[in-house]
Design a protein around this motif. Structure first.
Motif, PDB file in Angstrom:
ATOM      1  N   SER A  90       0.866  -1.164   0.000  1.00  0.00           N
ATOM      2  CA  SER A  90       0.000   0.000   0.000  1.00  0.00           C
ATOM      3  C   SER A  90       0.904   1.216   0.000  1.00  0.00           C
ATOM      4  O   SER A  90       2.129   1.084   0.069  1.00  0.00           O
ATOM      5  N   SER A  91       0.320   2.384  -0.088  1.00  0.00           N
ATOM      6  CA  SER A  91       1.131   3.592  -0.176  1.00  0.00           C
ATOM      7  C   SER A  91       2.071   3.726   1.016  1.00  0.00           C
ATOM      8  O   SER A  91       1.638   3.835   2.164  1.00  0.00           O
ATOM      9  N   GLY A  92       3.387   3.658   0.755  1.00  0.00           N
ATOM     10  CA  GLY A  92       4.389   3.820   1.802  1.00  0.00           C
ATOM     11  C   GLY A  92       4.723   2.569   2.570  1.00  0.00           C
ATOM     12  O   GLY A  92       5.595   2.598   3.443  1.00  0.00           O
ATOM     13  N   THR A  93       4.071   1.441   2.295  1.00  0.00           N
ATOM     14  CA  THR A  93       4.354   0.182   2.996  1.00  0.00           C
ATOM     15  C   THR A  93       4.923  -0.819   2.006  1.00  0.00           C
ATOM     16  O   THR A  93       4.290  -1.141   0.996  1.00  0.00           O
ATOM     17  N   TRP A  94       6.129  -1.322   2.322  1.00  0.00           N
ATOM     18  CA  TRP A  94       6.847  -2.213   1.416  1.00  0.00           C
ATOM     19  C   TRP A  94       7.116  -3.545   2.101  1.00  0.00           C
ATOM     20  O   TRP A  94       7.414  -3.584   3.294  1.00  0.00           O
ATOM     21  N   ARG A  95       7.020  -4.625   1.338  1.00  0.00           N
ATOM     22  CA  ARG A  95       7.242  -5.965   1.895  1.00  0.00           C
ATOM     23  C   ARG A  95       8.279  -6.723   1.071  1.00  0.00           C
ATOM     24  O   ARG A  95       8.342  -6.624  -0.142  1.00  0.00           O
ATOM     25  N   ARG A  96       9.104  -7.500   1.795  1.00  0.00           N
ATOM     26  CA  ARG A  96      10.039  -8.437   1.168  1.00  0.00           C
ATOM     27  C   ARG A  96      10.111  -9.644   2.085  1.00  0.00           C
ATOM     28  O   ARG A  96      10.769  -9.603   3.121  1.00  0.00           O
ATOM     29  N   GLY A  97       9.411 -10.696   1.716  1.00  0.00           N
ATOM     30  CA  GLY A  97       9.315 -11.848   2.611  1.00  0.00           C
ATOM     31  C   GLY A  97       8.576 -11.452   3.880  1.00  0.00           C
ATOM     32  O   GLY A  97       7.479 -10.890   3.841  1.00  0.00           O
ATOM     33  N   SER A  98       9.196 -11.725   5.031  1.00  0.00           N
ATOM     34  CA  SER A  98       8.579 -11.378   6.316  1.00  0.00           C
ATOM     35  C   SER A  98       8.972  -9.980   6.799  1.00  0.00           C
ATOM     36  O   SER A  98       8.560  -9.558   7.874  1.00  0.00           O
ATOM     37  N   GLU A  99       9.760  -9.274   5.996  1.00  0.00           N
ATOM     38  CA  GLU A  99      10.221  -7.939   6.389  1.00  0.00           C
ATOM     39  C   GLU A  99       9.291  -6.865   5.831  1.00  0.00           C
ATOM     40  O   GLU A  99       8.908  -6.906   4.663  1.00  0.00           O
ATOM     41  N   GLU A 100       8.941  -5.912   6.682  1.00  0.00           N
ATOM     42  CA  GLU A 100       8.078  -4.812   6.267  1.00  0.00           C
ATOM     43  C   GLU A 100       8.755  -3.481   6.550  1.00  0.00           C
ATOM     44  O   GLU A 100       9.287  -3.260   7.634  1.00  0.00           O
ATOM     45  N   LEU A 101       8.726  -2.585   5.585  1.00  0.00           N
ATOM     46  CA  LEU A 101       9.241  -1.229   5.744  1.00  0.00           C
ATOM     47  C   LEU A 101       8.095  -0.246   5.533  1.00  0.00           C
ATOM     48  O   LEU A 101       7.336  -0.371   4.561  1.00  0.00           O
TER      49      LEU A 101
END
Length: 242
Positions: A185-196
Motif C-alpha cells: 500500500s502507499s508507503g508500505t513495502w514488503r520483502r518476505g517477512s520484512e516490512e518497511l
C-alpha cells in the motif's frame, strides 16, 4: 509537535554515562502532576538505551522550568551555559548532566490549549551503548542527521533531506523495488517477512524529514480448517457412530 515526534527527537539531546550502583538515582519532581505515562521498555537511539516518560501538569511551562532547574542545581548537576546549549525545539527545554554517575537528564515543555503543560522526560546511558549497525534502508543522496532507534522489536530510522517530497518518494520507489521489495500500500513495502514503512514529511520548502520503520511480520501459516477448529460432525456421521 506530536508526542511521538517529541519522543523520537528527544533521544538526540541526551548525553552519555555509566551508572554507579552505589549512588541513588535522580527522581523527577514535576509540580502539580495530573497524569503520568511511562513509555514501556527501553528505547535505543543510535545504540544508546534511553528511558522515556510523559507527564501532564496543571502548572505553566515557565514555573515548571524554574522548578526543574532548581532540582538540577540541588542535585549538583552540570547545566551547560546558554552558548553551549543546542536548541532543537521551539518549546522550552534543558539537559543537565550528573557528573558523578555520568547520566544526563532532559526535559521538554509543551504548552497545551487547555492551559496544562505536557512534560517530556528522558535519561540516557552511553556506557551501555552498543555499536549501531549501518543504515537498514537506503538513504536519499545527501541525507543528513541520520538517527536510528529500536523499541519492542521495531527499528526506526530518521533523517533530513534537501528535496521535494515527490522526489524522495520516487527515489524509494526505485531503490526498494530494485532491492526486491513490493509496495503493498502507499508507503508500505514488503520483502518476505520484512516490512518497511516509509513516511516523508515536509519540514519547510525544499526540505523533508524521512521516517522509516522496519519490523518483521509473522505470517499466518495455518490452514483455514486449523484456524477454525474441528467442524461438528454431520447428523449422518453421528448416526453411524451410534
Amino acid at each position: 509537535m506530536s508526542a511521538r515526534t517529541g519522543v523520537l527527537l528527544l533521544a538526540v539531546l541526551w548525553g552519555v554515562g555509566v551508572a554507579s550502583a552505589q549512588q541513588p538515582g535522580f527522581t523527577w519532581d514535576v509540580p502539580r502532576v495530573l497524569e503520568s505515562v511511562a513509555v514501556p521498555g527501553v528505547m535505543r537511539a543510535d545504540g544508546i538505551p534511553v528511558k522515556l516518560r510523559s507527564v501532564k501538569s496543571a502548572e505553566k511551562p515557565q514555573v515548571i522550568l524554574q522548578h526543574l532547574v532548581r532540582t538540577f542545581e540541588a542535585a549538583g548537576f552540570y547545566i551547560p551555559p546558554d552558548k553551549h546549549r543546542t536548541q532543537r525545539f521551539a518549546e522550552p527545554q534543558l539537559t543537565a548532566l550528573d557528573t558523578d554517575r555520568l547520566i544526563s537528564y532532559t526535559f521538554v515543555l509543551q504548552p497545551n490549549p487547555d492551559g496544562t503543560t505536557t512534560v517530556l522526560l528522558g535519561e540516557a546511558n552511553l556506557g551501555m551503548a552498543r555499536r549501531e549497525q549501518s543504515a537498514f534502508a537506503p538513504v536519499f543522496p545527501g541525507g543528513t542527521d541520520l538517527m536510528q532507534s529500536e523499541m519492542e522489536g521495531a527499528r526506526t530510522m530518521t533523517y533530513l533531506a534537501e528535496a521535494e517530497p515527490e522526489k524522495v518518494r520516487d527515489f524509494y520507489l526505485s531503490a526498494l523495488g530494485s532491492a526486491g521489495y513490493s509496495e503493498d500500500s502507499s508507503g508500505t513495502w514488503r520483502r518476505g517477512s520484512e516490512e518497511l514503512r516509509v513516511a516523508v514529511r515536509p519540514v519547510k520548502v525544499g526540505r523533508v524529514a524521512v521516517i522509516i520503520m522496519r519490523r518483521t511480520v509473522v505470517e499466518d501459516v495455518m490452514s483455514p480448517d486449523v484456524r477454525e477448529g474441528p467442524r461438528p460432525a454431520s447428523p449422518k456421521a453421528r448416526a453411524d457412530e451410534r
